[in-house]
Scaffold this motif. Sequence first.
Motif, PDB file in Angstrom:
ATOM      1  N   VAL A  55       0.767  -1.263   0.065  1.00  0.00           N
ATOM      2  CA  VAL A  55      -0.065  -0.111  -0.132  1.00  0.00           C
ATOM      3  C   VAL A  55       0.733   1.155   0.009  1.00  0.00           C
ATOM      4  N   ASP A  56       2.125   1.295   0.292  1.00  0.00           N
ATOM      5  CA  ASP A  56       2.874   2.328   0.275  1.00  0.00           C
ATOM      6  C   ASP A  56       3.832   2.405  -0.994  1.00  0.00           C
ATOM      7  N   GLU A  57       3.441   1.769  -1.923  1.00  0.00           N
ATOM      8  CA  GLU A  57       4.410   1.863  -3.207  1.00  0.00           C
ATOM      9  C   GLU A  57       3.517   2.317  -4.483  1.00  0.00           C
ATOM     10  N   PHE A  58       4.117   3.230  -5.081  1.00  0.00           N
ATOM     11  CA  PHE A  58       3.440   3.861  -6.276  1.00  0.00           C
ATOM     12  C   PHE A  58       4.136   3.666  -7.496  1.00  0.00           C
ATOM     13  N   VAL A  59       3.364   3.208  -8.649  1.00  0.00           N
ATOM     14  CA  VAL A  59       4.062   3.071 -10.076  1.00  0.00           C
ATOM     15  C   VAL A  59       3.678   4.276 -10.726  1.00  0.00           C
ATOM     16  N   PHE A  60       4.466   5.089 -11.073  1.00  0.00           N
ATOM     17  CA  PHE A  60       4.206   6.294 -12.266  1.00  0.00           C
ATOM     18  C   PHE A  60       4.323   5.742 -13.514  1.00  0.00           C
ATOM     19  N   PRO A  61       3.251   6.006 -14.442  1.00  0.00           N
ATOM     20  CA  PRO A  61       3.531   5.974 -15.901  1.00  0.00           C
ATOM     21  C   PRO A  61       4.266   6.952 -16.410  1.00  0.00           C
ATOM     22  N   THR A  62       5.551   6.707 -17.107  1.00  0.00           N
ATOM     23  CA  THR A  62       6.417   7.499 -17.395  1.00  0.00           C
ATOM     24  C   THR A  62       6.377   8.322 -19.104  1.00  0.00           C
ATOM     25  N   ARG A  63       5.922   7.108 -19.850  1.00  0.00           N
ATOM     26  CA  ARG A  63       5.638   7.507 -21.189  1.00  0.00           C
ATOM     27  C   ARG A  63       4.199   7.694 -21.888  1.00  0.00           C
ATOM     28  N   ASN A  64       3.319   7.293 -20.989  1.00  0.00           N
ATOM     29  CA  ASN A  64       1.797   7.171 -21.349  1.00  0.00           C
ATOM     30  C   ASN A  64       1.220   7.858 -20.225  1.00  0.00           C
ATOM     31  N   ALA A  65      -0.285   7.808 -20.528  1.00  0.00           N
ATOM     32  CA  ALA A  65      -1.090   8.245 -19.219  1.00  0.00           C
ATOM     33  C   ALA A  65      -1.452   7.291 -18.340  1.00  0.00           C
ATOM     34  N   THR A  66      -1.313   6.033 -18.595  1.00  0.00           N
ATOM     35  CA  THR A  66      -1.930   5.018 -17.831  1.00  0.00           C
ATOM     36  C   THR A  66      -0.762   3.864 -17.511  1.00  0.00           C
ATOM     37  N   ILE A  67      -0.773   3.185 -16.528  1.00  0.00           N
ATOM     38  CA  ILE A  67       0.049   2.153 -16.419  1.00  0.00           C
ATOM     39  C   ILE A  67      -0.131   1.031 -17.250  1.00  0.00           C
ATOM     40  N   ALA A  68      -1.415   0.540 -17.584  1.00  0.00           N
ATOM     41  CA  ALA A  68      -1.727  -0.256 -18.856  1.00  0.00           C
ATOM     42  C   ALA A  68      -1.123   0.197 -20.117  1.00  0.00           C
ATOM     43  N   GLU A  69      -1.263   1.445 -20.292  1.00  0.00           N
ATOM     44  CA  GLU A  69      -0.420   1.713 -21.651  1.00  0.00           C
ATOM     45  C   GLU A  69       0.916   1.598 -21.843  1.00  0.00           C
ATOM     46  N   ASN A  70       1.389   2.043 -20.657  1.00  0.00           N
ATOM     47  CA  ASN A  70       2.870   1.683 -20.447  1.00  0.00           C
ATOM     48  C   ASN A  70       3.291   0.204 -20.685  1.00  0.00           C
ATOM     49  N   ALA A  71       2.515  -0.489 -19.782  1.00  0.00           N
ATOM     50  CA  ALA A  71       2.832  -1.941 -20.014  1.00  0.00           C
ATOM     51  C   ALA A  71       2.600  -2.621 -21.336  1.00  0.00           C
ATOM     52  N   SER A  72       1.661  -2.293 -22.242  1.00  0.00           N
ATOM     53  CA  SER A  72       1.290  -2.598 -23.489  1.00  0.00           C
ATOM     54  C   SER A  72       2.481  -2.062 -24.357  1.00  0.00           C
ATOM     55  N   ALA A  73       2.989  -0.826 -24.215  1.00  0.00           N
ATOM     56  CA  ALA A  73       4.129  -0.387 -25.019  1.00  0.00           C
ATOM     57  C   ALA A  73       5.368  -1.332 -24.839  1.00  0.00           C
ATOM     58  N   ALA A  74       5.460  -1.483 -23.334  1.00  0.00           N
ATOM     59  CA  ALA A  74       6.738  -2.276 -23.021  1.00  0.00           C
ATOM     60  C   ALA A  74       6.495  -3.664 -23.673  1.00  0.00           C
ATOM     61  N   ALA A  75       5.514  -4.299 -23.720  1.00  0.00           N
ATOM     62  CA  ALA A  75       5.083  -5.517 -24.097  1.00  0.00           C
ATOM     63  C   ALA A  75       5.463  -5.791 -25.702  1.00  0.00           C
ATOM     64  N   ALA A  76       5.036  -4.533 -26.412  1.00  0.00           N
ATOM     65  CA  ALA A  76       5.140  -4.314 -27.956  1.00  0.00           C
ATOM     66  C   ALA A  76       6.529  -4.515 -28.175  1.00  0.00           C
ATOM     67  N   ALA A  77       7.156  -3.784 -27.514  1.00  0.00           N
ATOM     68  CA  ALA A  77       8.746  -3.482 -27.541  1.00  0.00           C
ATOM     69  C   ALA A  77       9.638  -4.916 -27.655  1.00  0.00           C
ATOM     70  N   VAL A  78       9.127  -6.067 -26.769  1.00  0.00           N
ATOM     71  CA  VAL A  78       9.833  -6.939 -26.576  1.00  0.00           C
ATOM     72  C   VAL A  78       9.201  -8.060 -27.185  1.00  0.00           C
ATOM     73  N   ALA A  79       7.891  -7.962 -27.665  1.00  0.00           N
ATOM     74  CA  ALA A  79       7.390  -9.186 -28.230  1.00  0.00           C
ATOM     75  C   ALA A  79       8.040  -9.864 -29.375  1.00  0.00           C
ATOM     76  N   ALA A  80       8.062 -11.045 -29.194  1.00  0.00           N
ATOM     77  CA  ALA A  80       8.556 -11.915 -30.223  1.00  0.00           C
ATOM     78  C   ALA A  80       7.706 -11.996 -31.524  1.00  0.00           C
ATOM     79  N   PRO A  81       8.485 -11.829 -32.658  1.00  0.00           N
ATOM     80  CA  PRO A  81       7.843 -11.987 -33.865  1.00  0.00           C
ATOM     81  C   PRO A  81       6.741 -13.185 -34.189  1.00  0.00           C
ATOM     82  N   ARG A  82       5.782 -12.925 -34.797  1.00  0.00           N
ATOM     83  CA  ARG A  82       4.810 -14.050 -35.083  1.00  0.00           C
ATOM     84  C   ARG A  82       4.975 -14.438 -36.343  1.00  0.00           C
ATOM     85  N   CYS A  83       5.072 -15.596 -36.824  1.00  0.00           N
ATOM     86  CA  CYS A  83       4.905 -16.170 -38.199  1.00  0.00           C
ATOM     87  C   CYS A  83       3.961 -17.039 -38.468  1.00  0.00           C
TER      88      CYS A  83
END
Length: 107
Positions: A75-103
């Motif tokens: 309860v005393d920990e806080f996550v700040f989105p740094t590049r996007n408005a929300t934490i989910a947008e940050n997580a999605s952007a990070a996941a897209a950056a490291v996602a494996a190519p699909r074939c």
Amino acid sequence: EFHRLVGVYRFYLYSNDSTDNYKRVLAPYVRSGIVRLHEWPTTRRGQATHTQCEAYAHCLREYGAQHRYMGFFDVDEFVFPTRNATIAENASAAAAAVAAPRCSASS
């Protein structure tokens, strides 16, 4: 309220031996469905019971399939989105950056 402002819409809280007035404070959030509260004592009759890792496992087992992302914070920990408005947008952007190519079989 901070976490709601940065995009968290559901909270799973595990109370381990809290002695403050958390139930009164959380009551409106529990009634609205924003918070799911679990009593999660760390000791019972002097014996160790539930651990933090067990709380994480319980949360994932019970609620994990309902969400794309979950974070585990005290309860005393806080996550700040740094590049996007929300934490989910940050997580999605990070996941897209490291996602494996699909074939596909046809490519």
